[in-house]
Motif scaffolding. Structure first.
Motif, PDB file in Angstrom:
ATOM      1  N   LYS A 135      10.480 -17.437 -15.887  1.00  0.00           N
ATOM      2  CA  LYS A 135      10.479 -18.600 -15.453  1.00  0.00           C
ATOM      3  C   LYS A 135      10.227 -18.726 -13.969  1.00  0.00           C
ATOM      4  O   LYS A 135      10.151 -19.379 -13.385  1.00  0.00           O
ATOM      5  N   ILE A 136      10.471 -16.988 -12.969  1.00  0.00           N
ATOM      6  CA  ILE A 136       9.988 -17.544 -11.799  1.00  0.00           C
ATOM      7  C   ILE A 136       8.106 -17.813 -11.880  1.00  0.00           C
ATOM      8  O   ILE A 136       8.139 -18.396 -10.889  1.00  0.00           O
ATOM      9  N   ILE A 137       8.540 -16.262 -12.944  1.00  0.00           N
ATOM     10  CA  ILE A 137       6.298 -16.469 -12.665  1.00  0.00           C
ATOM     11  C   ILE A 137       6.234 -17.931 -13.061  1.00  0.00           C
ATOM     12  O   ILE A 137       4.794 -18.241 -12.365  1.00  0.00           O
ATOM     13  N   LYS A 138       6.658 -18.503 -14.652  1.00  0.00           N
ATOM     14  CA  LYS A 138       6.141 -19.653 -14.719  1.00  0.00           C
ATOM     15  C   LYS A 138       5.909 -20.409 -13.416  1.00  0.00           C
ATOM     16  O   LYS A 138       4.713 -20.902 -13.357  1.00  0.00           O
ATOM     17  N   GLU A 139       7.210 -20.756 -12.601  1.00  0.00           N
ATOM     18  CA  GLU A 139       7.167 -22.310 -11.897  1.00  0.00           C
ATOM     19  C   GLU A 139       6.174 -21.745 -10.290  1.00  0.00           C
ATOM     20  O   GLU A 139       5.390 -22.354 -10.455  1.00  0.00           O
ATOM     21  N   PHE A 140       6.326 -20.157 -10.435  1.00  0.00           N
ATOM     22  CA  PHE A 140       4.716 -19.835  -9.519  1.00  0.00           C
ATOM     23  C   PHE A 140       3.401 -20.297  -9.935  1.00  0.00           C
ATOM     24  O   PHE A 140       2.621 -21.029  -8.826  1.00  0.00           O
ATOM     25  N   LEU A 141       3.097 -20.102 -10.698  1.00  0.00           N
ATOM     26  CA  LEU A 141       1.955 -20.506 -11.722  1.00  0.00           C
ATOM     27  C   LEU A 141       1.409 -21.702 -11.010  1.00  0.00           C
ATOM     28  O   LEU A 141       0.115 -22.230 -11.496  1.00  0.00           O
ATOM     29  N   LYS A 142       2.721 -23.184 -11.569  1.00  0.00           N
ATOM     30  CA  LYS A 142       2.703 -24.421 -11.479  1.00  0.00           C
ATOM     31  C   LYS A 142       2.475 -24.876  -9.914  1.00  0.00           C
ATOM     32  O   LYS A 142       1.789 -25.788  -9.784  1.00  0.00           O
ATOM     33  N   ILE A 143       2.355 -24.032  -8.987  1.00  0.00           N
ATOM     34  CA  ILE A 143       1.692 -24.188  -7.394  1.00  0.00           C
ATOM     35  C   ILE A 143       0.648 -24.964  -7.501  1.00  0.00           C
ATOM     36  O   ILE A 143      -0.146 -24.177  -7.236  1.00  0.00           O
ATOM     37  N   SER A 144       0.897 -26.211  -7.105  1.00  0.00           N
ATOM     38  CA  SER A 144      -0.611 -26.449  -6.556  1.00  0.00           C
ATOM     39  C   SER A 144      -0.358 -27.790  -5.196  1.00  0.00           C
ATOM     40  O   SER A 144       0.345 -28.963  -5.668  1.00  0.00           O
ATOM     41  N   CYS A 145      -0.131 -27.474  -4.530  1.00  0.00           N
ATOM     42  CA  CYS A 145      -0.592 -28.558  -3.277  1.00  0.00           C
ATOM     43  C   CYS A 145      -1.974 -28.042  -2.140  1.00  0.00           C
ATOM     44  O   CYS A 145      -2.267 -27.790  -2.383  1.00  0.00           O
ATOM     45  N   PRO A 146      -1.512 -28.894  -0.930  1.00  0.00           N
ATOM     46  CA  PRO A 146      -2.302 -29.753   0.180  1.00  0.00           C
ATOM     47  C   PRO A 146      -2.272 -28.584   1.014  1.00  0.00           C
ATOM     48  O   PRO A 146      -1.521 -27.560   1.027  1.00  0.00           O
ATOM     49  N   ILE A 147      -4.035 -27.504   1.367  1.00  0.00           N
ATOM     50  CA  ILE A 147      -3.537 -26.445   1.350  1.00  0.00           C
ATOM     51  C   ILE A 147      -2.245 -26.157   2.807  1.00  0.00           C
ATOM     52  O   ILE A 147      -2.078 -25.296   3.357  1.00  0.00           O
TER      53      ILE A 147
END
Lengths: 347, 226
Positions: free
Chosen positions: A236-248
């Motif tokens: 779950k941690i790995i999957k959630e991390f890979l979803k992170i997308s945000c302004p720099i």
């Protein structure tokens, strides 16, 4: 944009144009990409039975040229030419036009990362595209996260090794969360075989492997570092991390918050974001954890610039840092390398 | 209109030849040939049809090239054929005979290897310790490559094997094998264990996509696939 204009931008940034050979010893390609890549090679043997291939990827050719040239100082160059790859089921042309620019053997990684990204931004600004998105990430962040998880070492290595093969990576996560790869009946049978092997000479070879190596791996897997019943939490941690997308500009705060929430004892500093944090004109700058996963040699910063064409997001430019590749391809010492390649069909 | 000859390919040797002939007989198509050793025959009542006895691999090629309209061969060979051939051949029916599994087999003396994930790790061990790629002997290079690719295994080398693949790990030609197995007995006798099945194969009825819509061909396909 005309090629001439593109080359002028690169020359103005101090990149020297180089010519690359059309053929390469197949071993260099296989060392980089493994035996599986063989299916894409147009290869042949010389009279000394050395296997050669038409160059399938100019970046490997460029790295091999740098190693063979024995240059010790910081080097900036760019290449343009044709690569040749067998196409599998679609009937695309086997000829691929490639242009790339690289910096080798520099000691200031952060400065080089910035320079490669800055040059890429300039190429985008001079292209016909009015809007784009610059996505930046760093493989080191993902690797550090995996190292902090409570998983057996061999599973950590496995996950890191297959980060670049997205389909298989997802299968690995599935195995990890379900234990679907373990058959208790088989494990018992193999324990008996292992006991028999313990009575043999440890240097005896069975199909290329010594008894010592076989038993070391068997013991590691079954006794020293057995898998937990389920690793759903880590998956779950790995999957959630890979979803992170945000302004720099929000990335450090958001990432550090994520690590804290998951008790990972990690902190991300400024070095991981080698770009001015403000959006450039017509270019959104984002942190995206899940980019440039198809190339296994990336070792640090990765980035791409995407543009919209025919209502689809297309990658105009992509690149990153690949410090380990030169050693892997025969360089006697660790040599830094960072670069980017252009999608010439969009340029 | 000139009546063109329709070539039907069937297996030329052994137990599978007998099984294939049974299919024709059951469909009411009686093969007539000059002698036991003749490799060409005809079908009673179908003057424009010629029966060709061929090697199983050649049957797939002949279908792909449009030389034969209909053929009986193995699913494994069809799936192993080059995309340019495979895409020109249709699978009509899978028979209940000529069954076998294409398996990935490793030495029984590797108790630490029970699945593809183990094999992937071991392939890296070869590269690190022996400075060479793990070797796999097989007659099925394309299907093996597909499986390795799907399982994330990159550090391997495929070694061509034309026969007796099961002993290639004993003589040092390879470390592991990919081969057909019906009962698993040959694997066991040669100290091998299957860790995965790539394909469940059997004898099949195939047609050439180029020729399958001809009236006479359609009629024979219908009879053979009953």
């Amino acid at each position: 944009m005309k090629s001439e204009k593109l080359f002028n931008i690169l020359k103005s940034k101090g990149f020297k144009n180089i010519e690359l050979d059309n053929i390469i010893e197949s071993k260099f390609v296989l060392k980089r990409s493994g035996g599986n890549f063989k299916q894409y090679l147009f290869s042949f043997y010389d009279q000394n039975l050395k296997e050669w291939s038409l160059v399938p990827d100019l970046s490997v050719s460029s790295v091999v040229k740098f190693i063979q040239s024995n240059i010790k100082n910081k080097t900036k160059w760019f290449y343009n030419g044709e690569a040749y790859r067998k196409q599998n089921k679609n009937y695309n042309s086997p000829i691929i036009n490639q242009t790339g620019f690289e910096i080798f053997a520099s000691n200031n990684k952060l400065k080089d990362d910035k320079e490669i990204i800055q040059t890429s931004i300039e190429i985008f600004s001079n292209s016909n595209f009015k809007k784009g998105e610059l996505n930046i990430s760093n493989i080191e962040i993902f690797f550090a996260l995996v190292d902090k998880l409570s998983l057996p070492l061999r599973w950590k290595d496995r996950i890191k090794r297959h980060f670049c093969r997205e389909k298989y990576f997802n299968q690995l996560l599935k195995k990890l969360s379900s234990n679907s790869d373990i058959n208790p009946a088989l494990v018992d049978k193999d324990k008996k075989i292992a006991e028999k092997l313990r009575k043999k000479n440890s240097s005896t070879i069975y199909s290329g492997r010594s008894v010592k190596d076989i038993l070391a791996r068997f013991d590691l897997k079954n006794y020293k570092e057995p898998r937990l019943a389920s690793d759903k939490k880590n998956v779950k941690i790995i999957k959630e991390f890979l979803k992170i997308s945000c302004p720099i500009d929000k990335a450090p705060e958001l990432l550090n918050k994520f690590f804290k929430k998951n008790k990972l004892n990690l902190f991300i500093g400024e070095d991981y974001f080698p770009v001015d944090r403000k959006n450039k004109k017509n270019l959104k700058i984002k942190f995206s954890a899940n980019i440039n996963r198809s190339l296994e040699y990336y070792s640090g910063m990765v980035f791409n610039i995407t543009v919209n064409k025919n209502k689809k997001q297309n990658v105009l430019l992509s690149g990153g840092r690949y410090d380990g590749l030169l050693k892997n391809l025969g360089s006697k010492k660790e040599t830094t390398a960072v670069g980017a390649a252009l999608n010439m069909s969009l340029i | 209109m000139k009546n063109e000859i329709i070539n039907i390919a069937t297996l030329s040797k052994g137990r599978l030849k007998i099984e294939a002939e049974k299919v024709f007989k059951k469909s009411g198509l009686k093969i007539v040939s000059k002698s036991e050793r003749s490799l060409i025959g005809s079908i009673k009542g179908f003057p424009s049809v010629r029966v060709m006895y061929m090697n199983a691999v050649e049957i797939i090629e002949a279908l792909g090239k449009g030389v034969c309209a209909i053929g009986i061969s193995g699913k494994d060979l069809w799936r192993e054929s080059e995309p340019s051939i495979q895409s020109k051949v249709s699978l009509i029916k899978e028979f209940n005979w000529g069954k076998s599994d294409l398996v990935v087999a490793v030495p029984t003396s590797w108790p630490d290897c029970v699945n593809s994930a183990d094999l992937e790790e071991i392939s890296f061990e070869f590269y690190k310790r022996k400075k060479r790629l793990m070797r796999c002997a097989t007659k099925f290079k394309n299907l093996s490559q597909e499986w390795f690719n799907e399982k994330g295994i990159t550090q391997y080398e495929l070694i061509s094997s034309l026969g007796a693949t099961e002993n290639s790990h004993i003589i040092g030609k390879s470390d592991i094998i990919v081969d057909l197995s019906s009962t698993g007995e040959t694997l066991r006798q040669n100290n091998l264990k299957a860790i995965d099945s790539i394909l469940k194969s059997s004898a099949c009825l195939f047609s050439s996509k180029k020729l399958q819509n001809q009236k006479e061909v359609k009629k024979i396909i219908k009879l053979l696939s009953k």
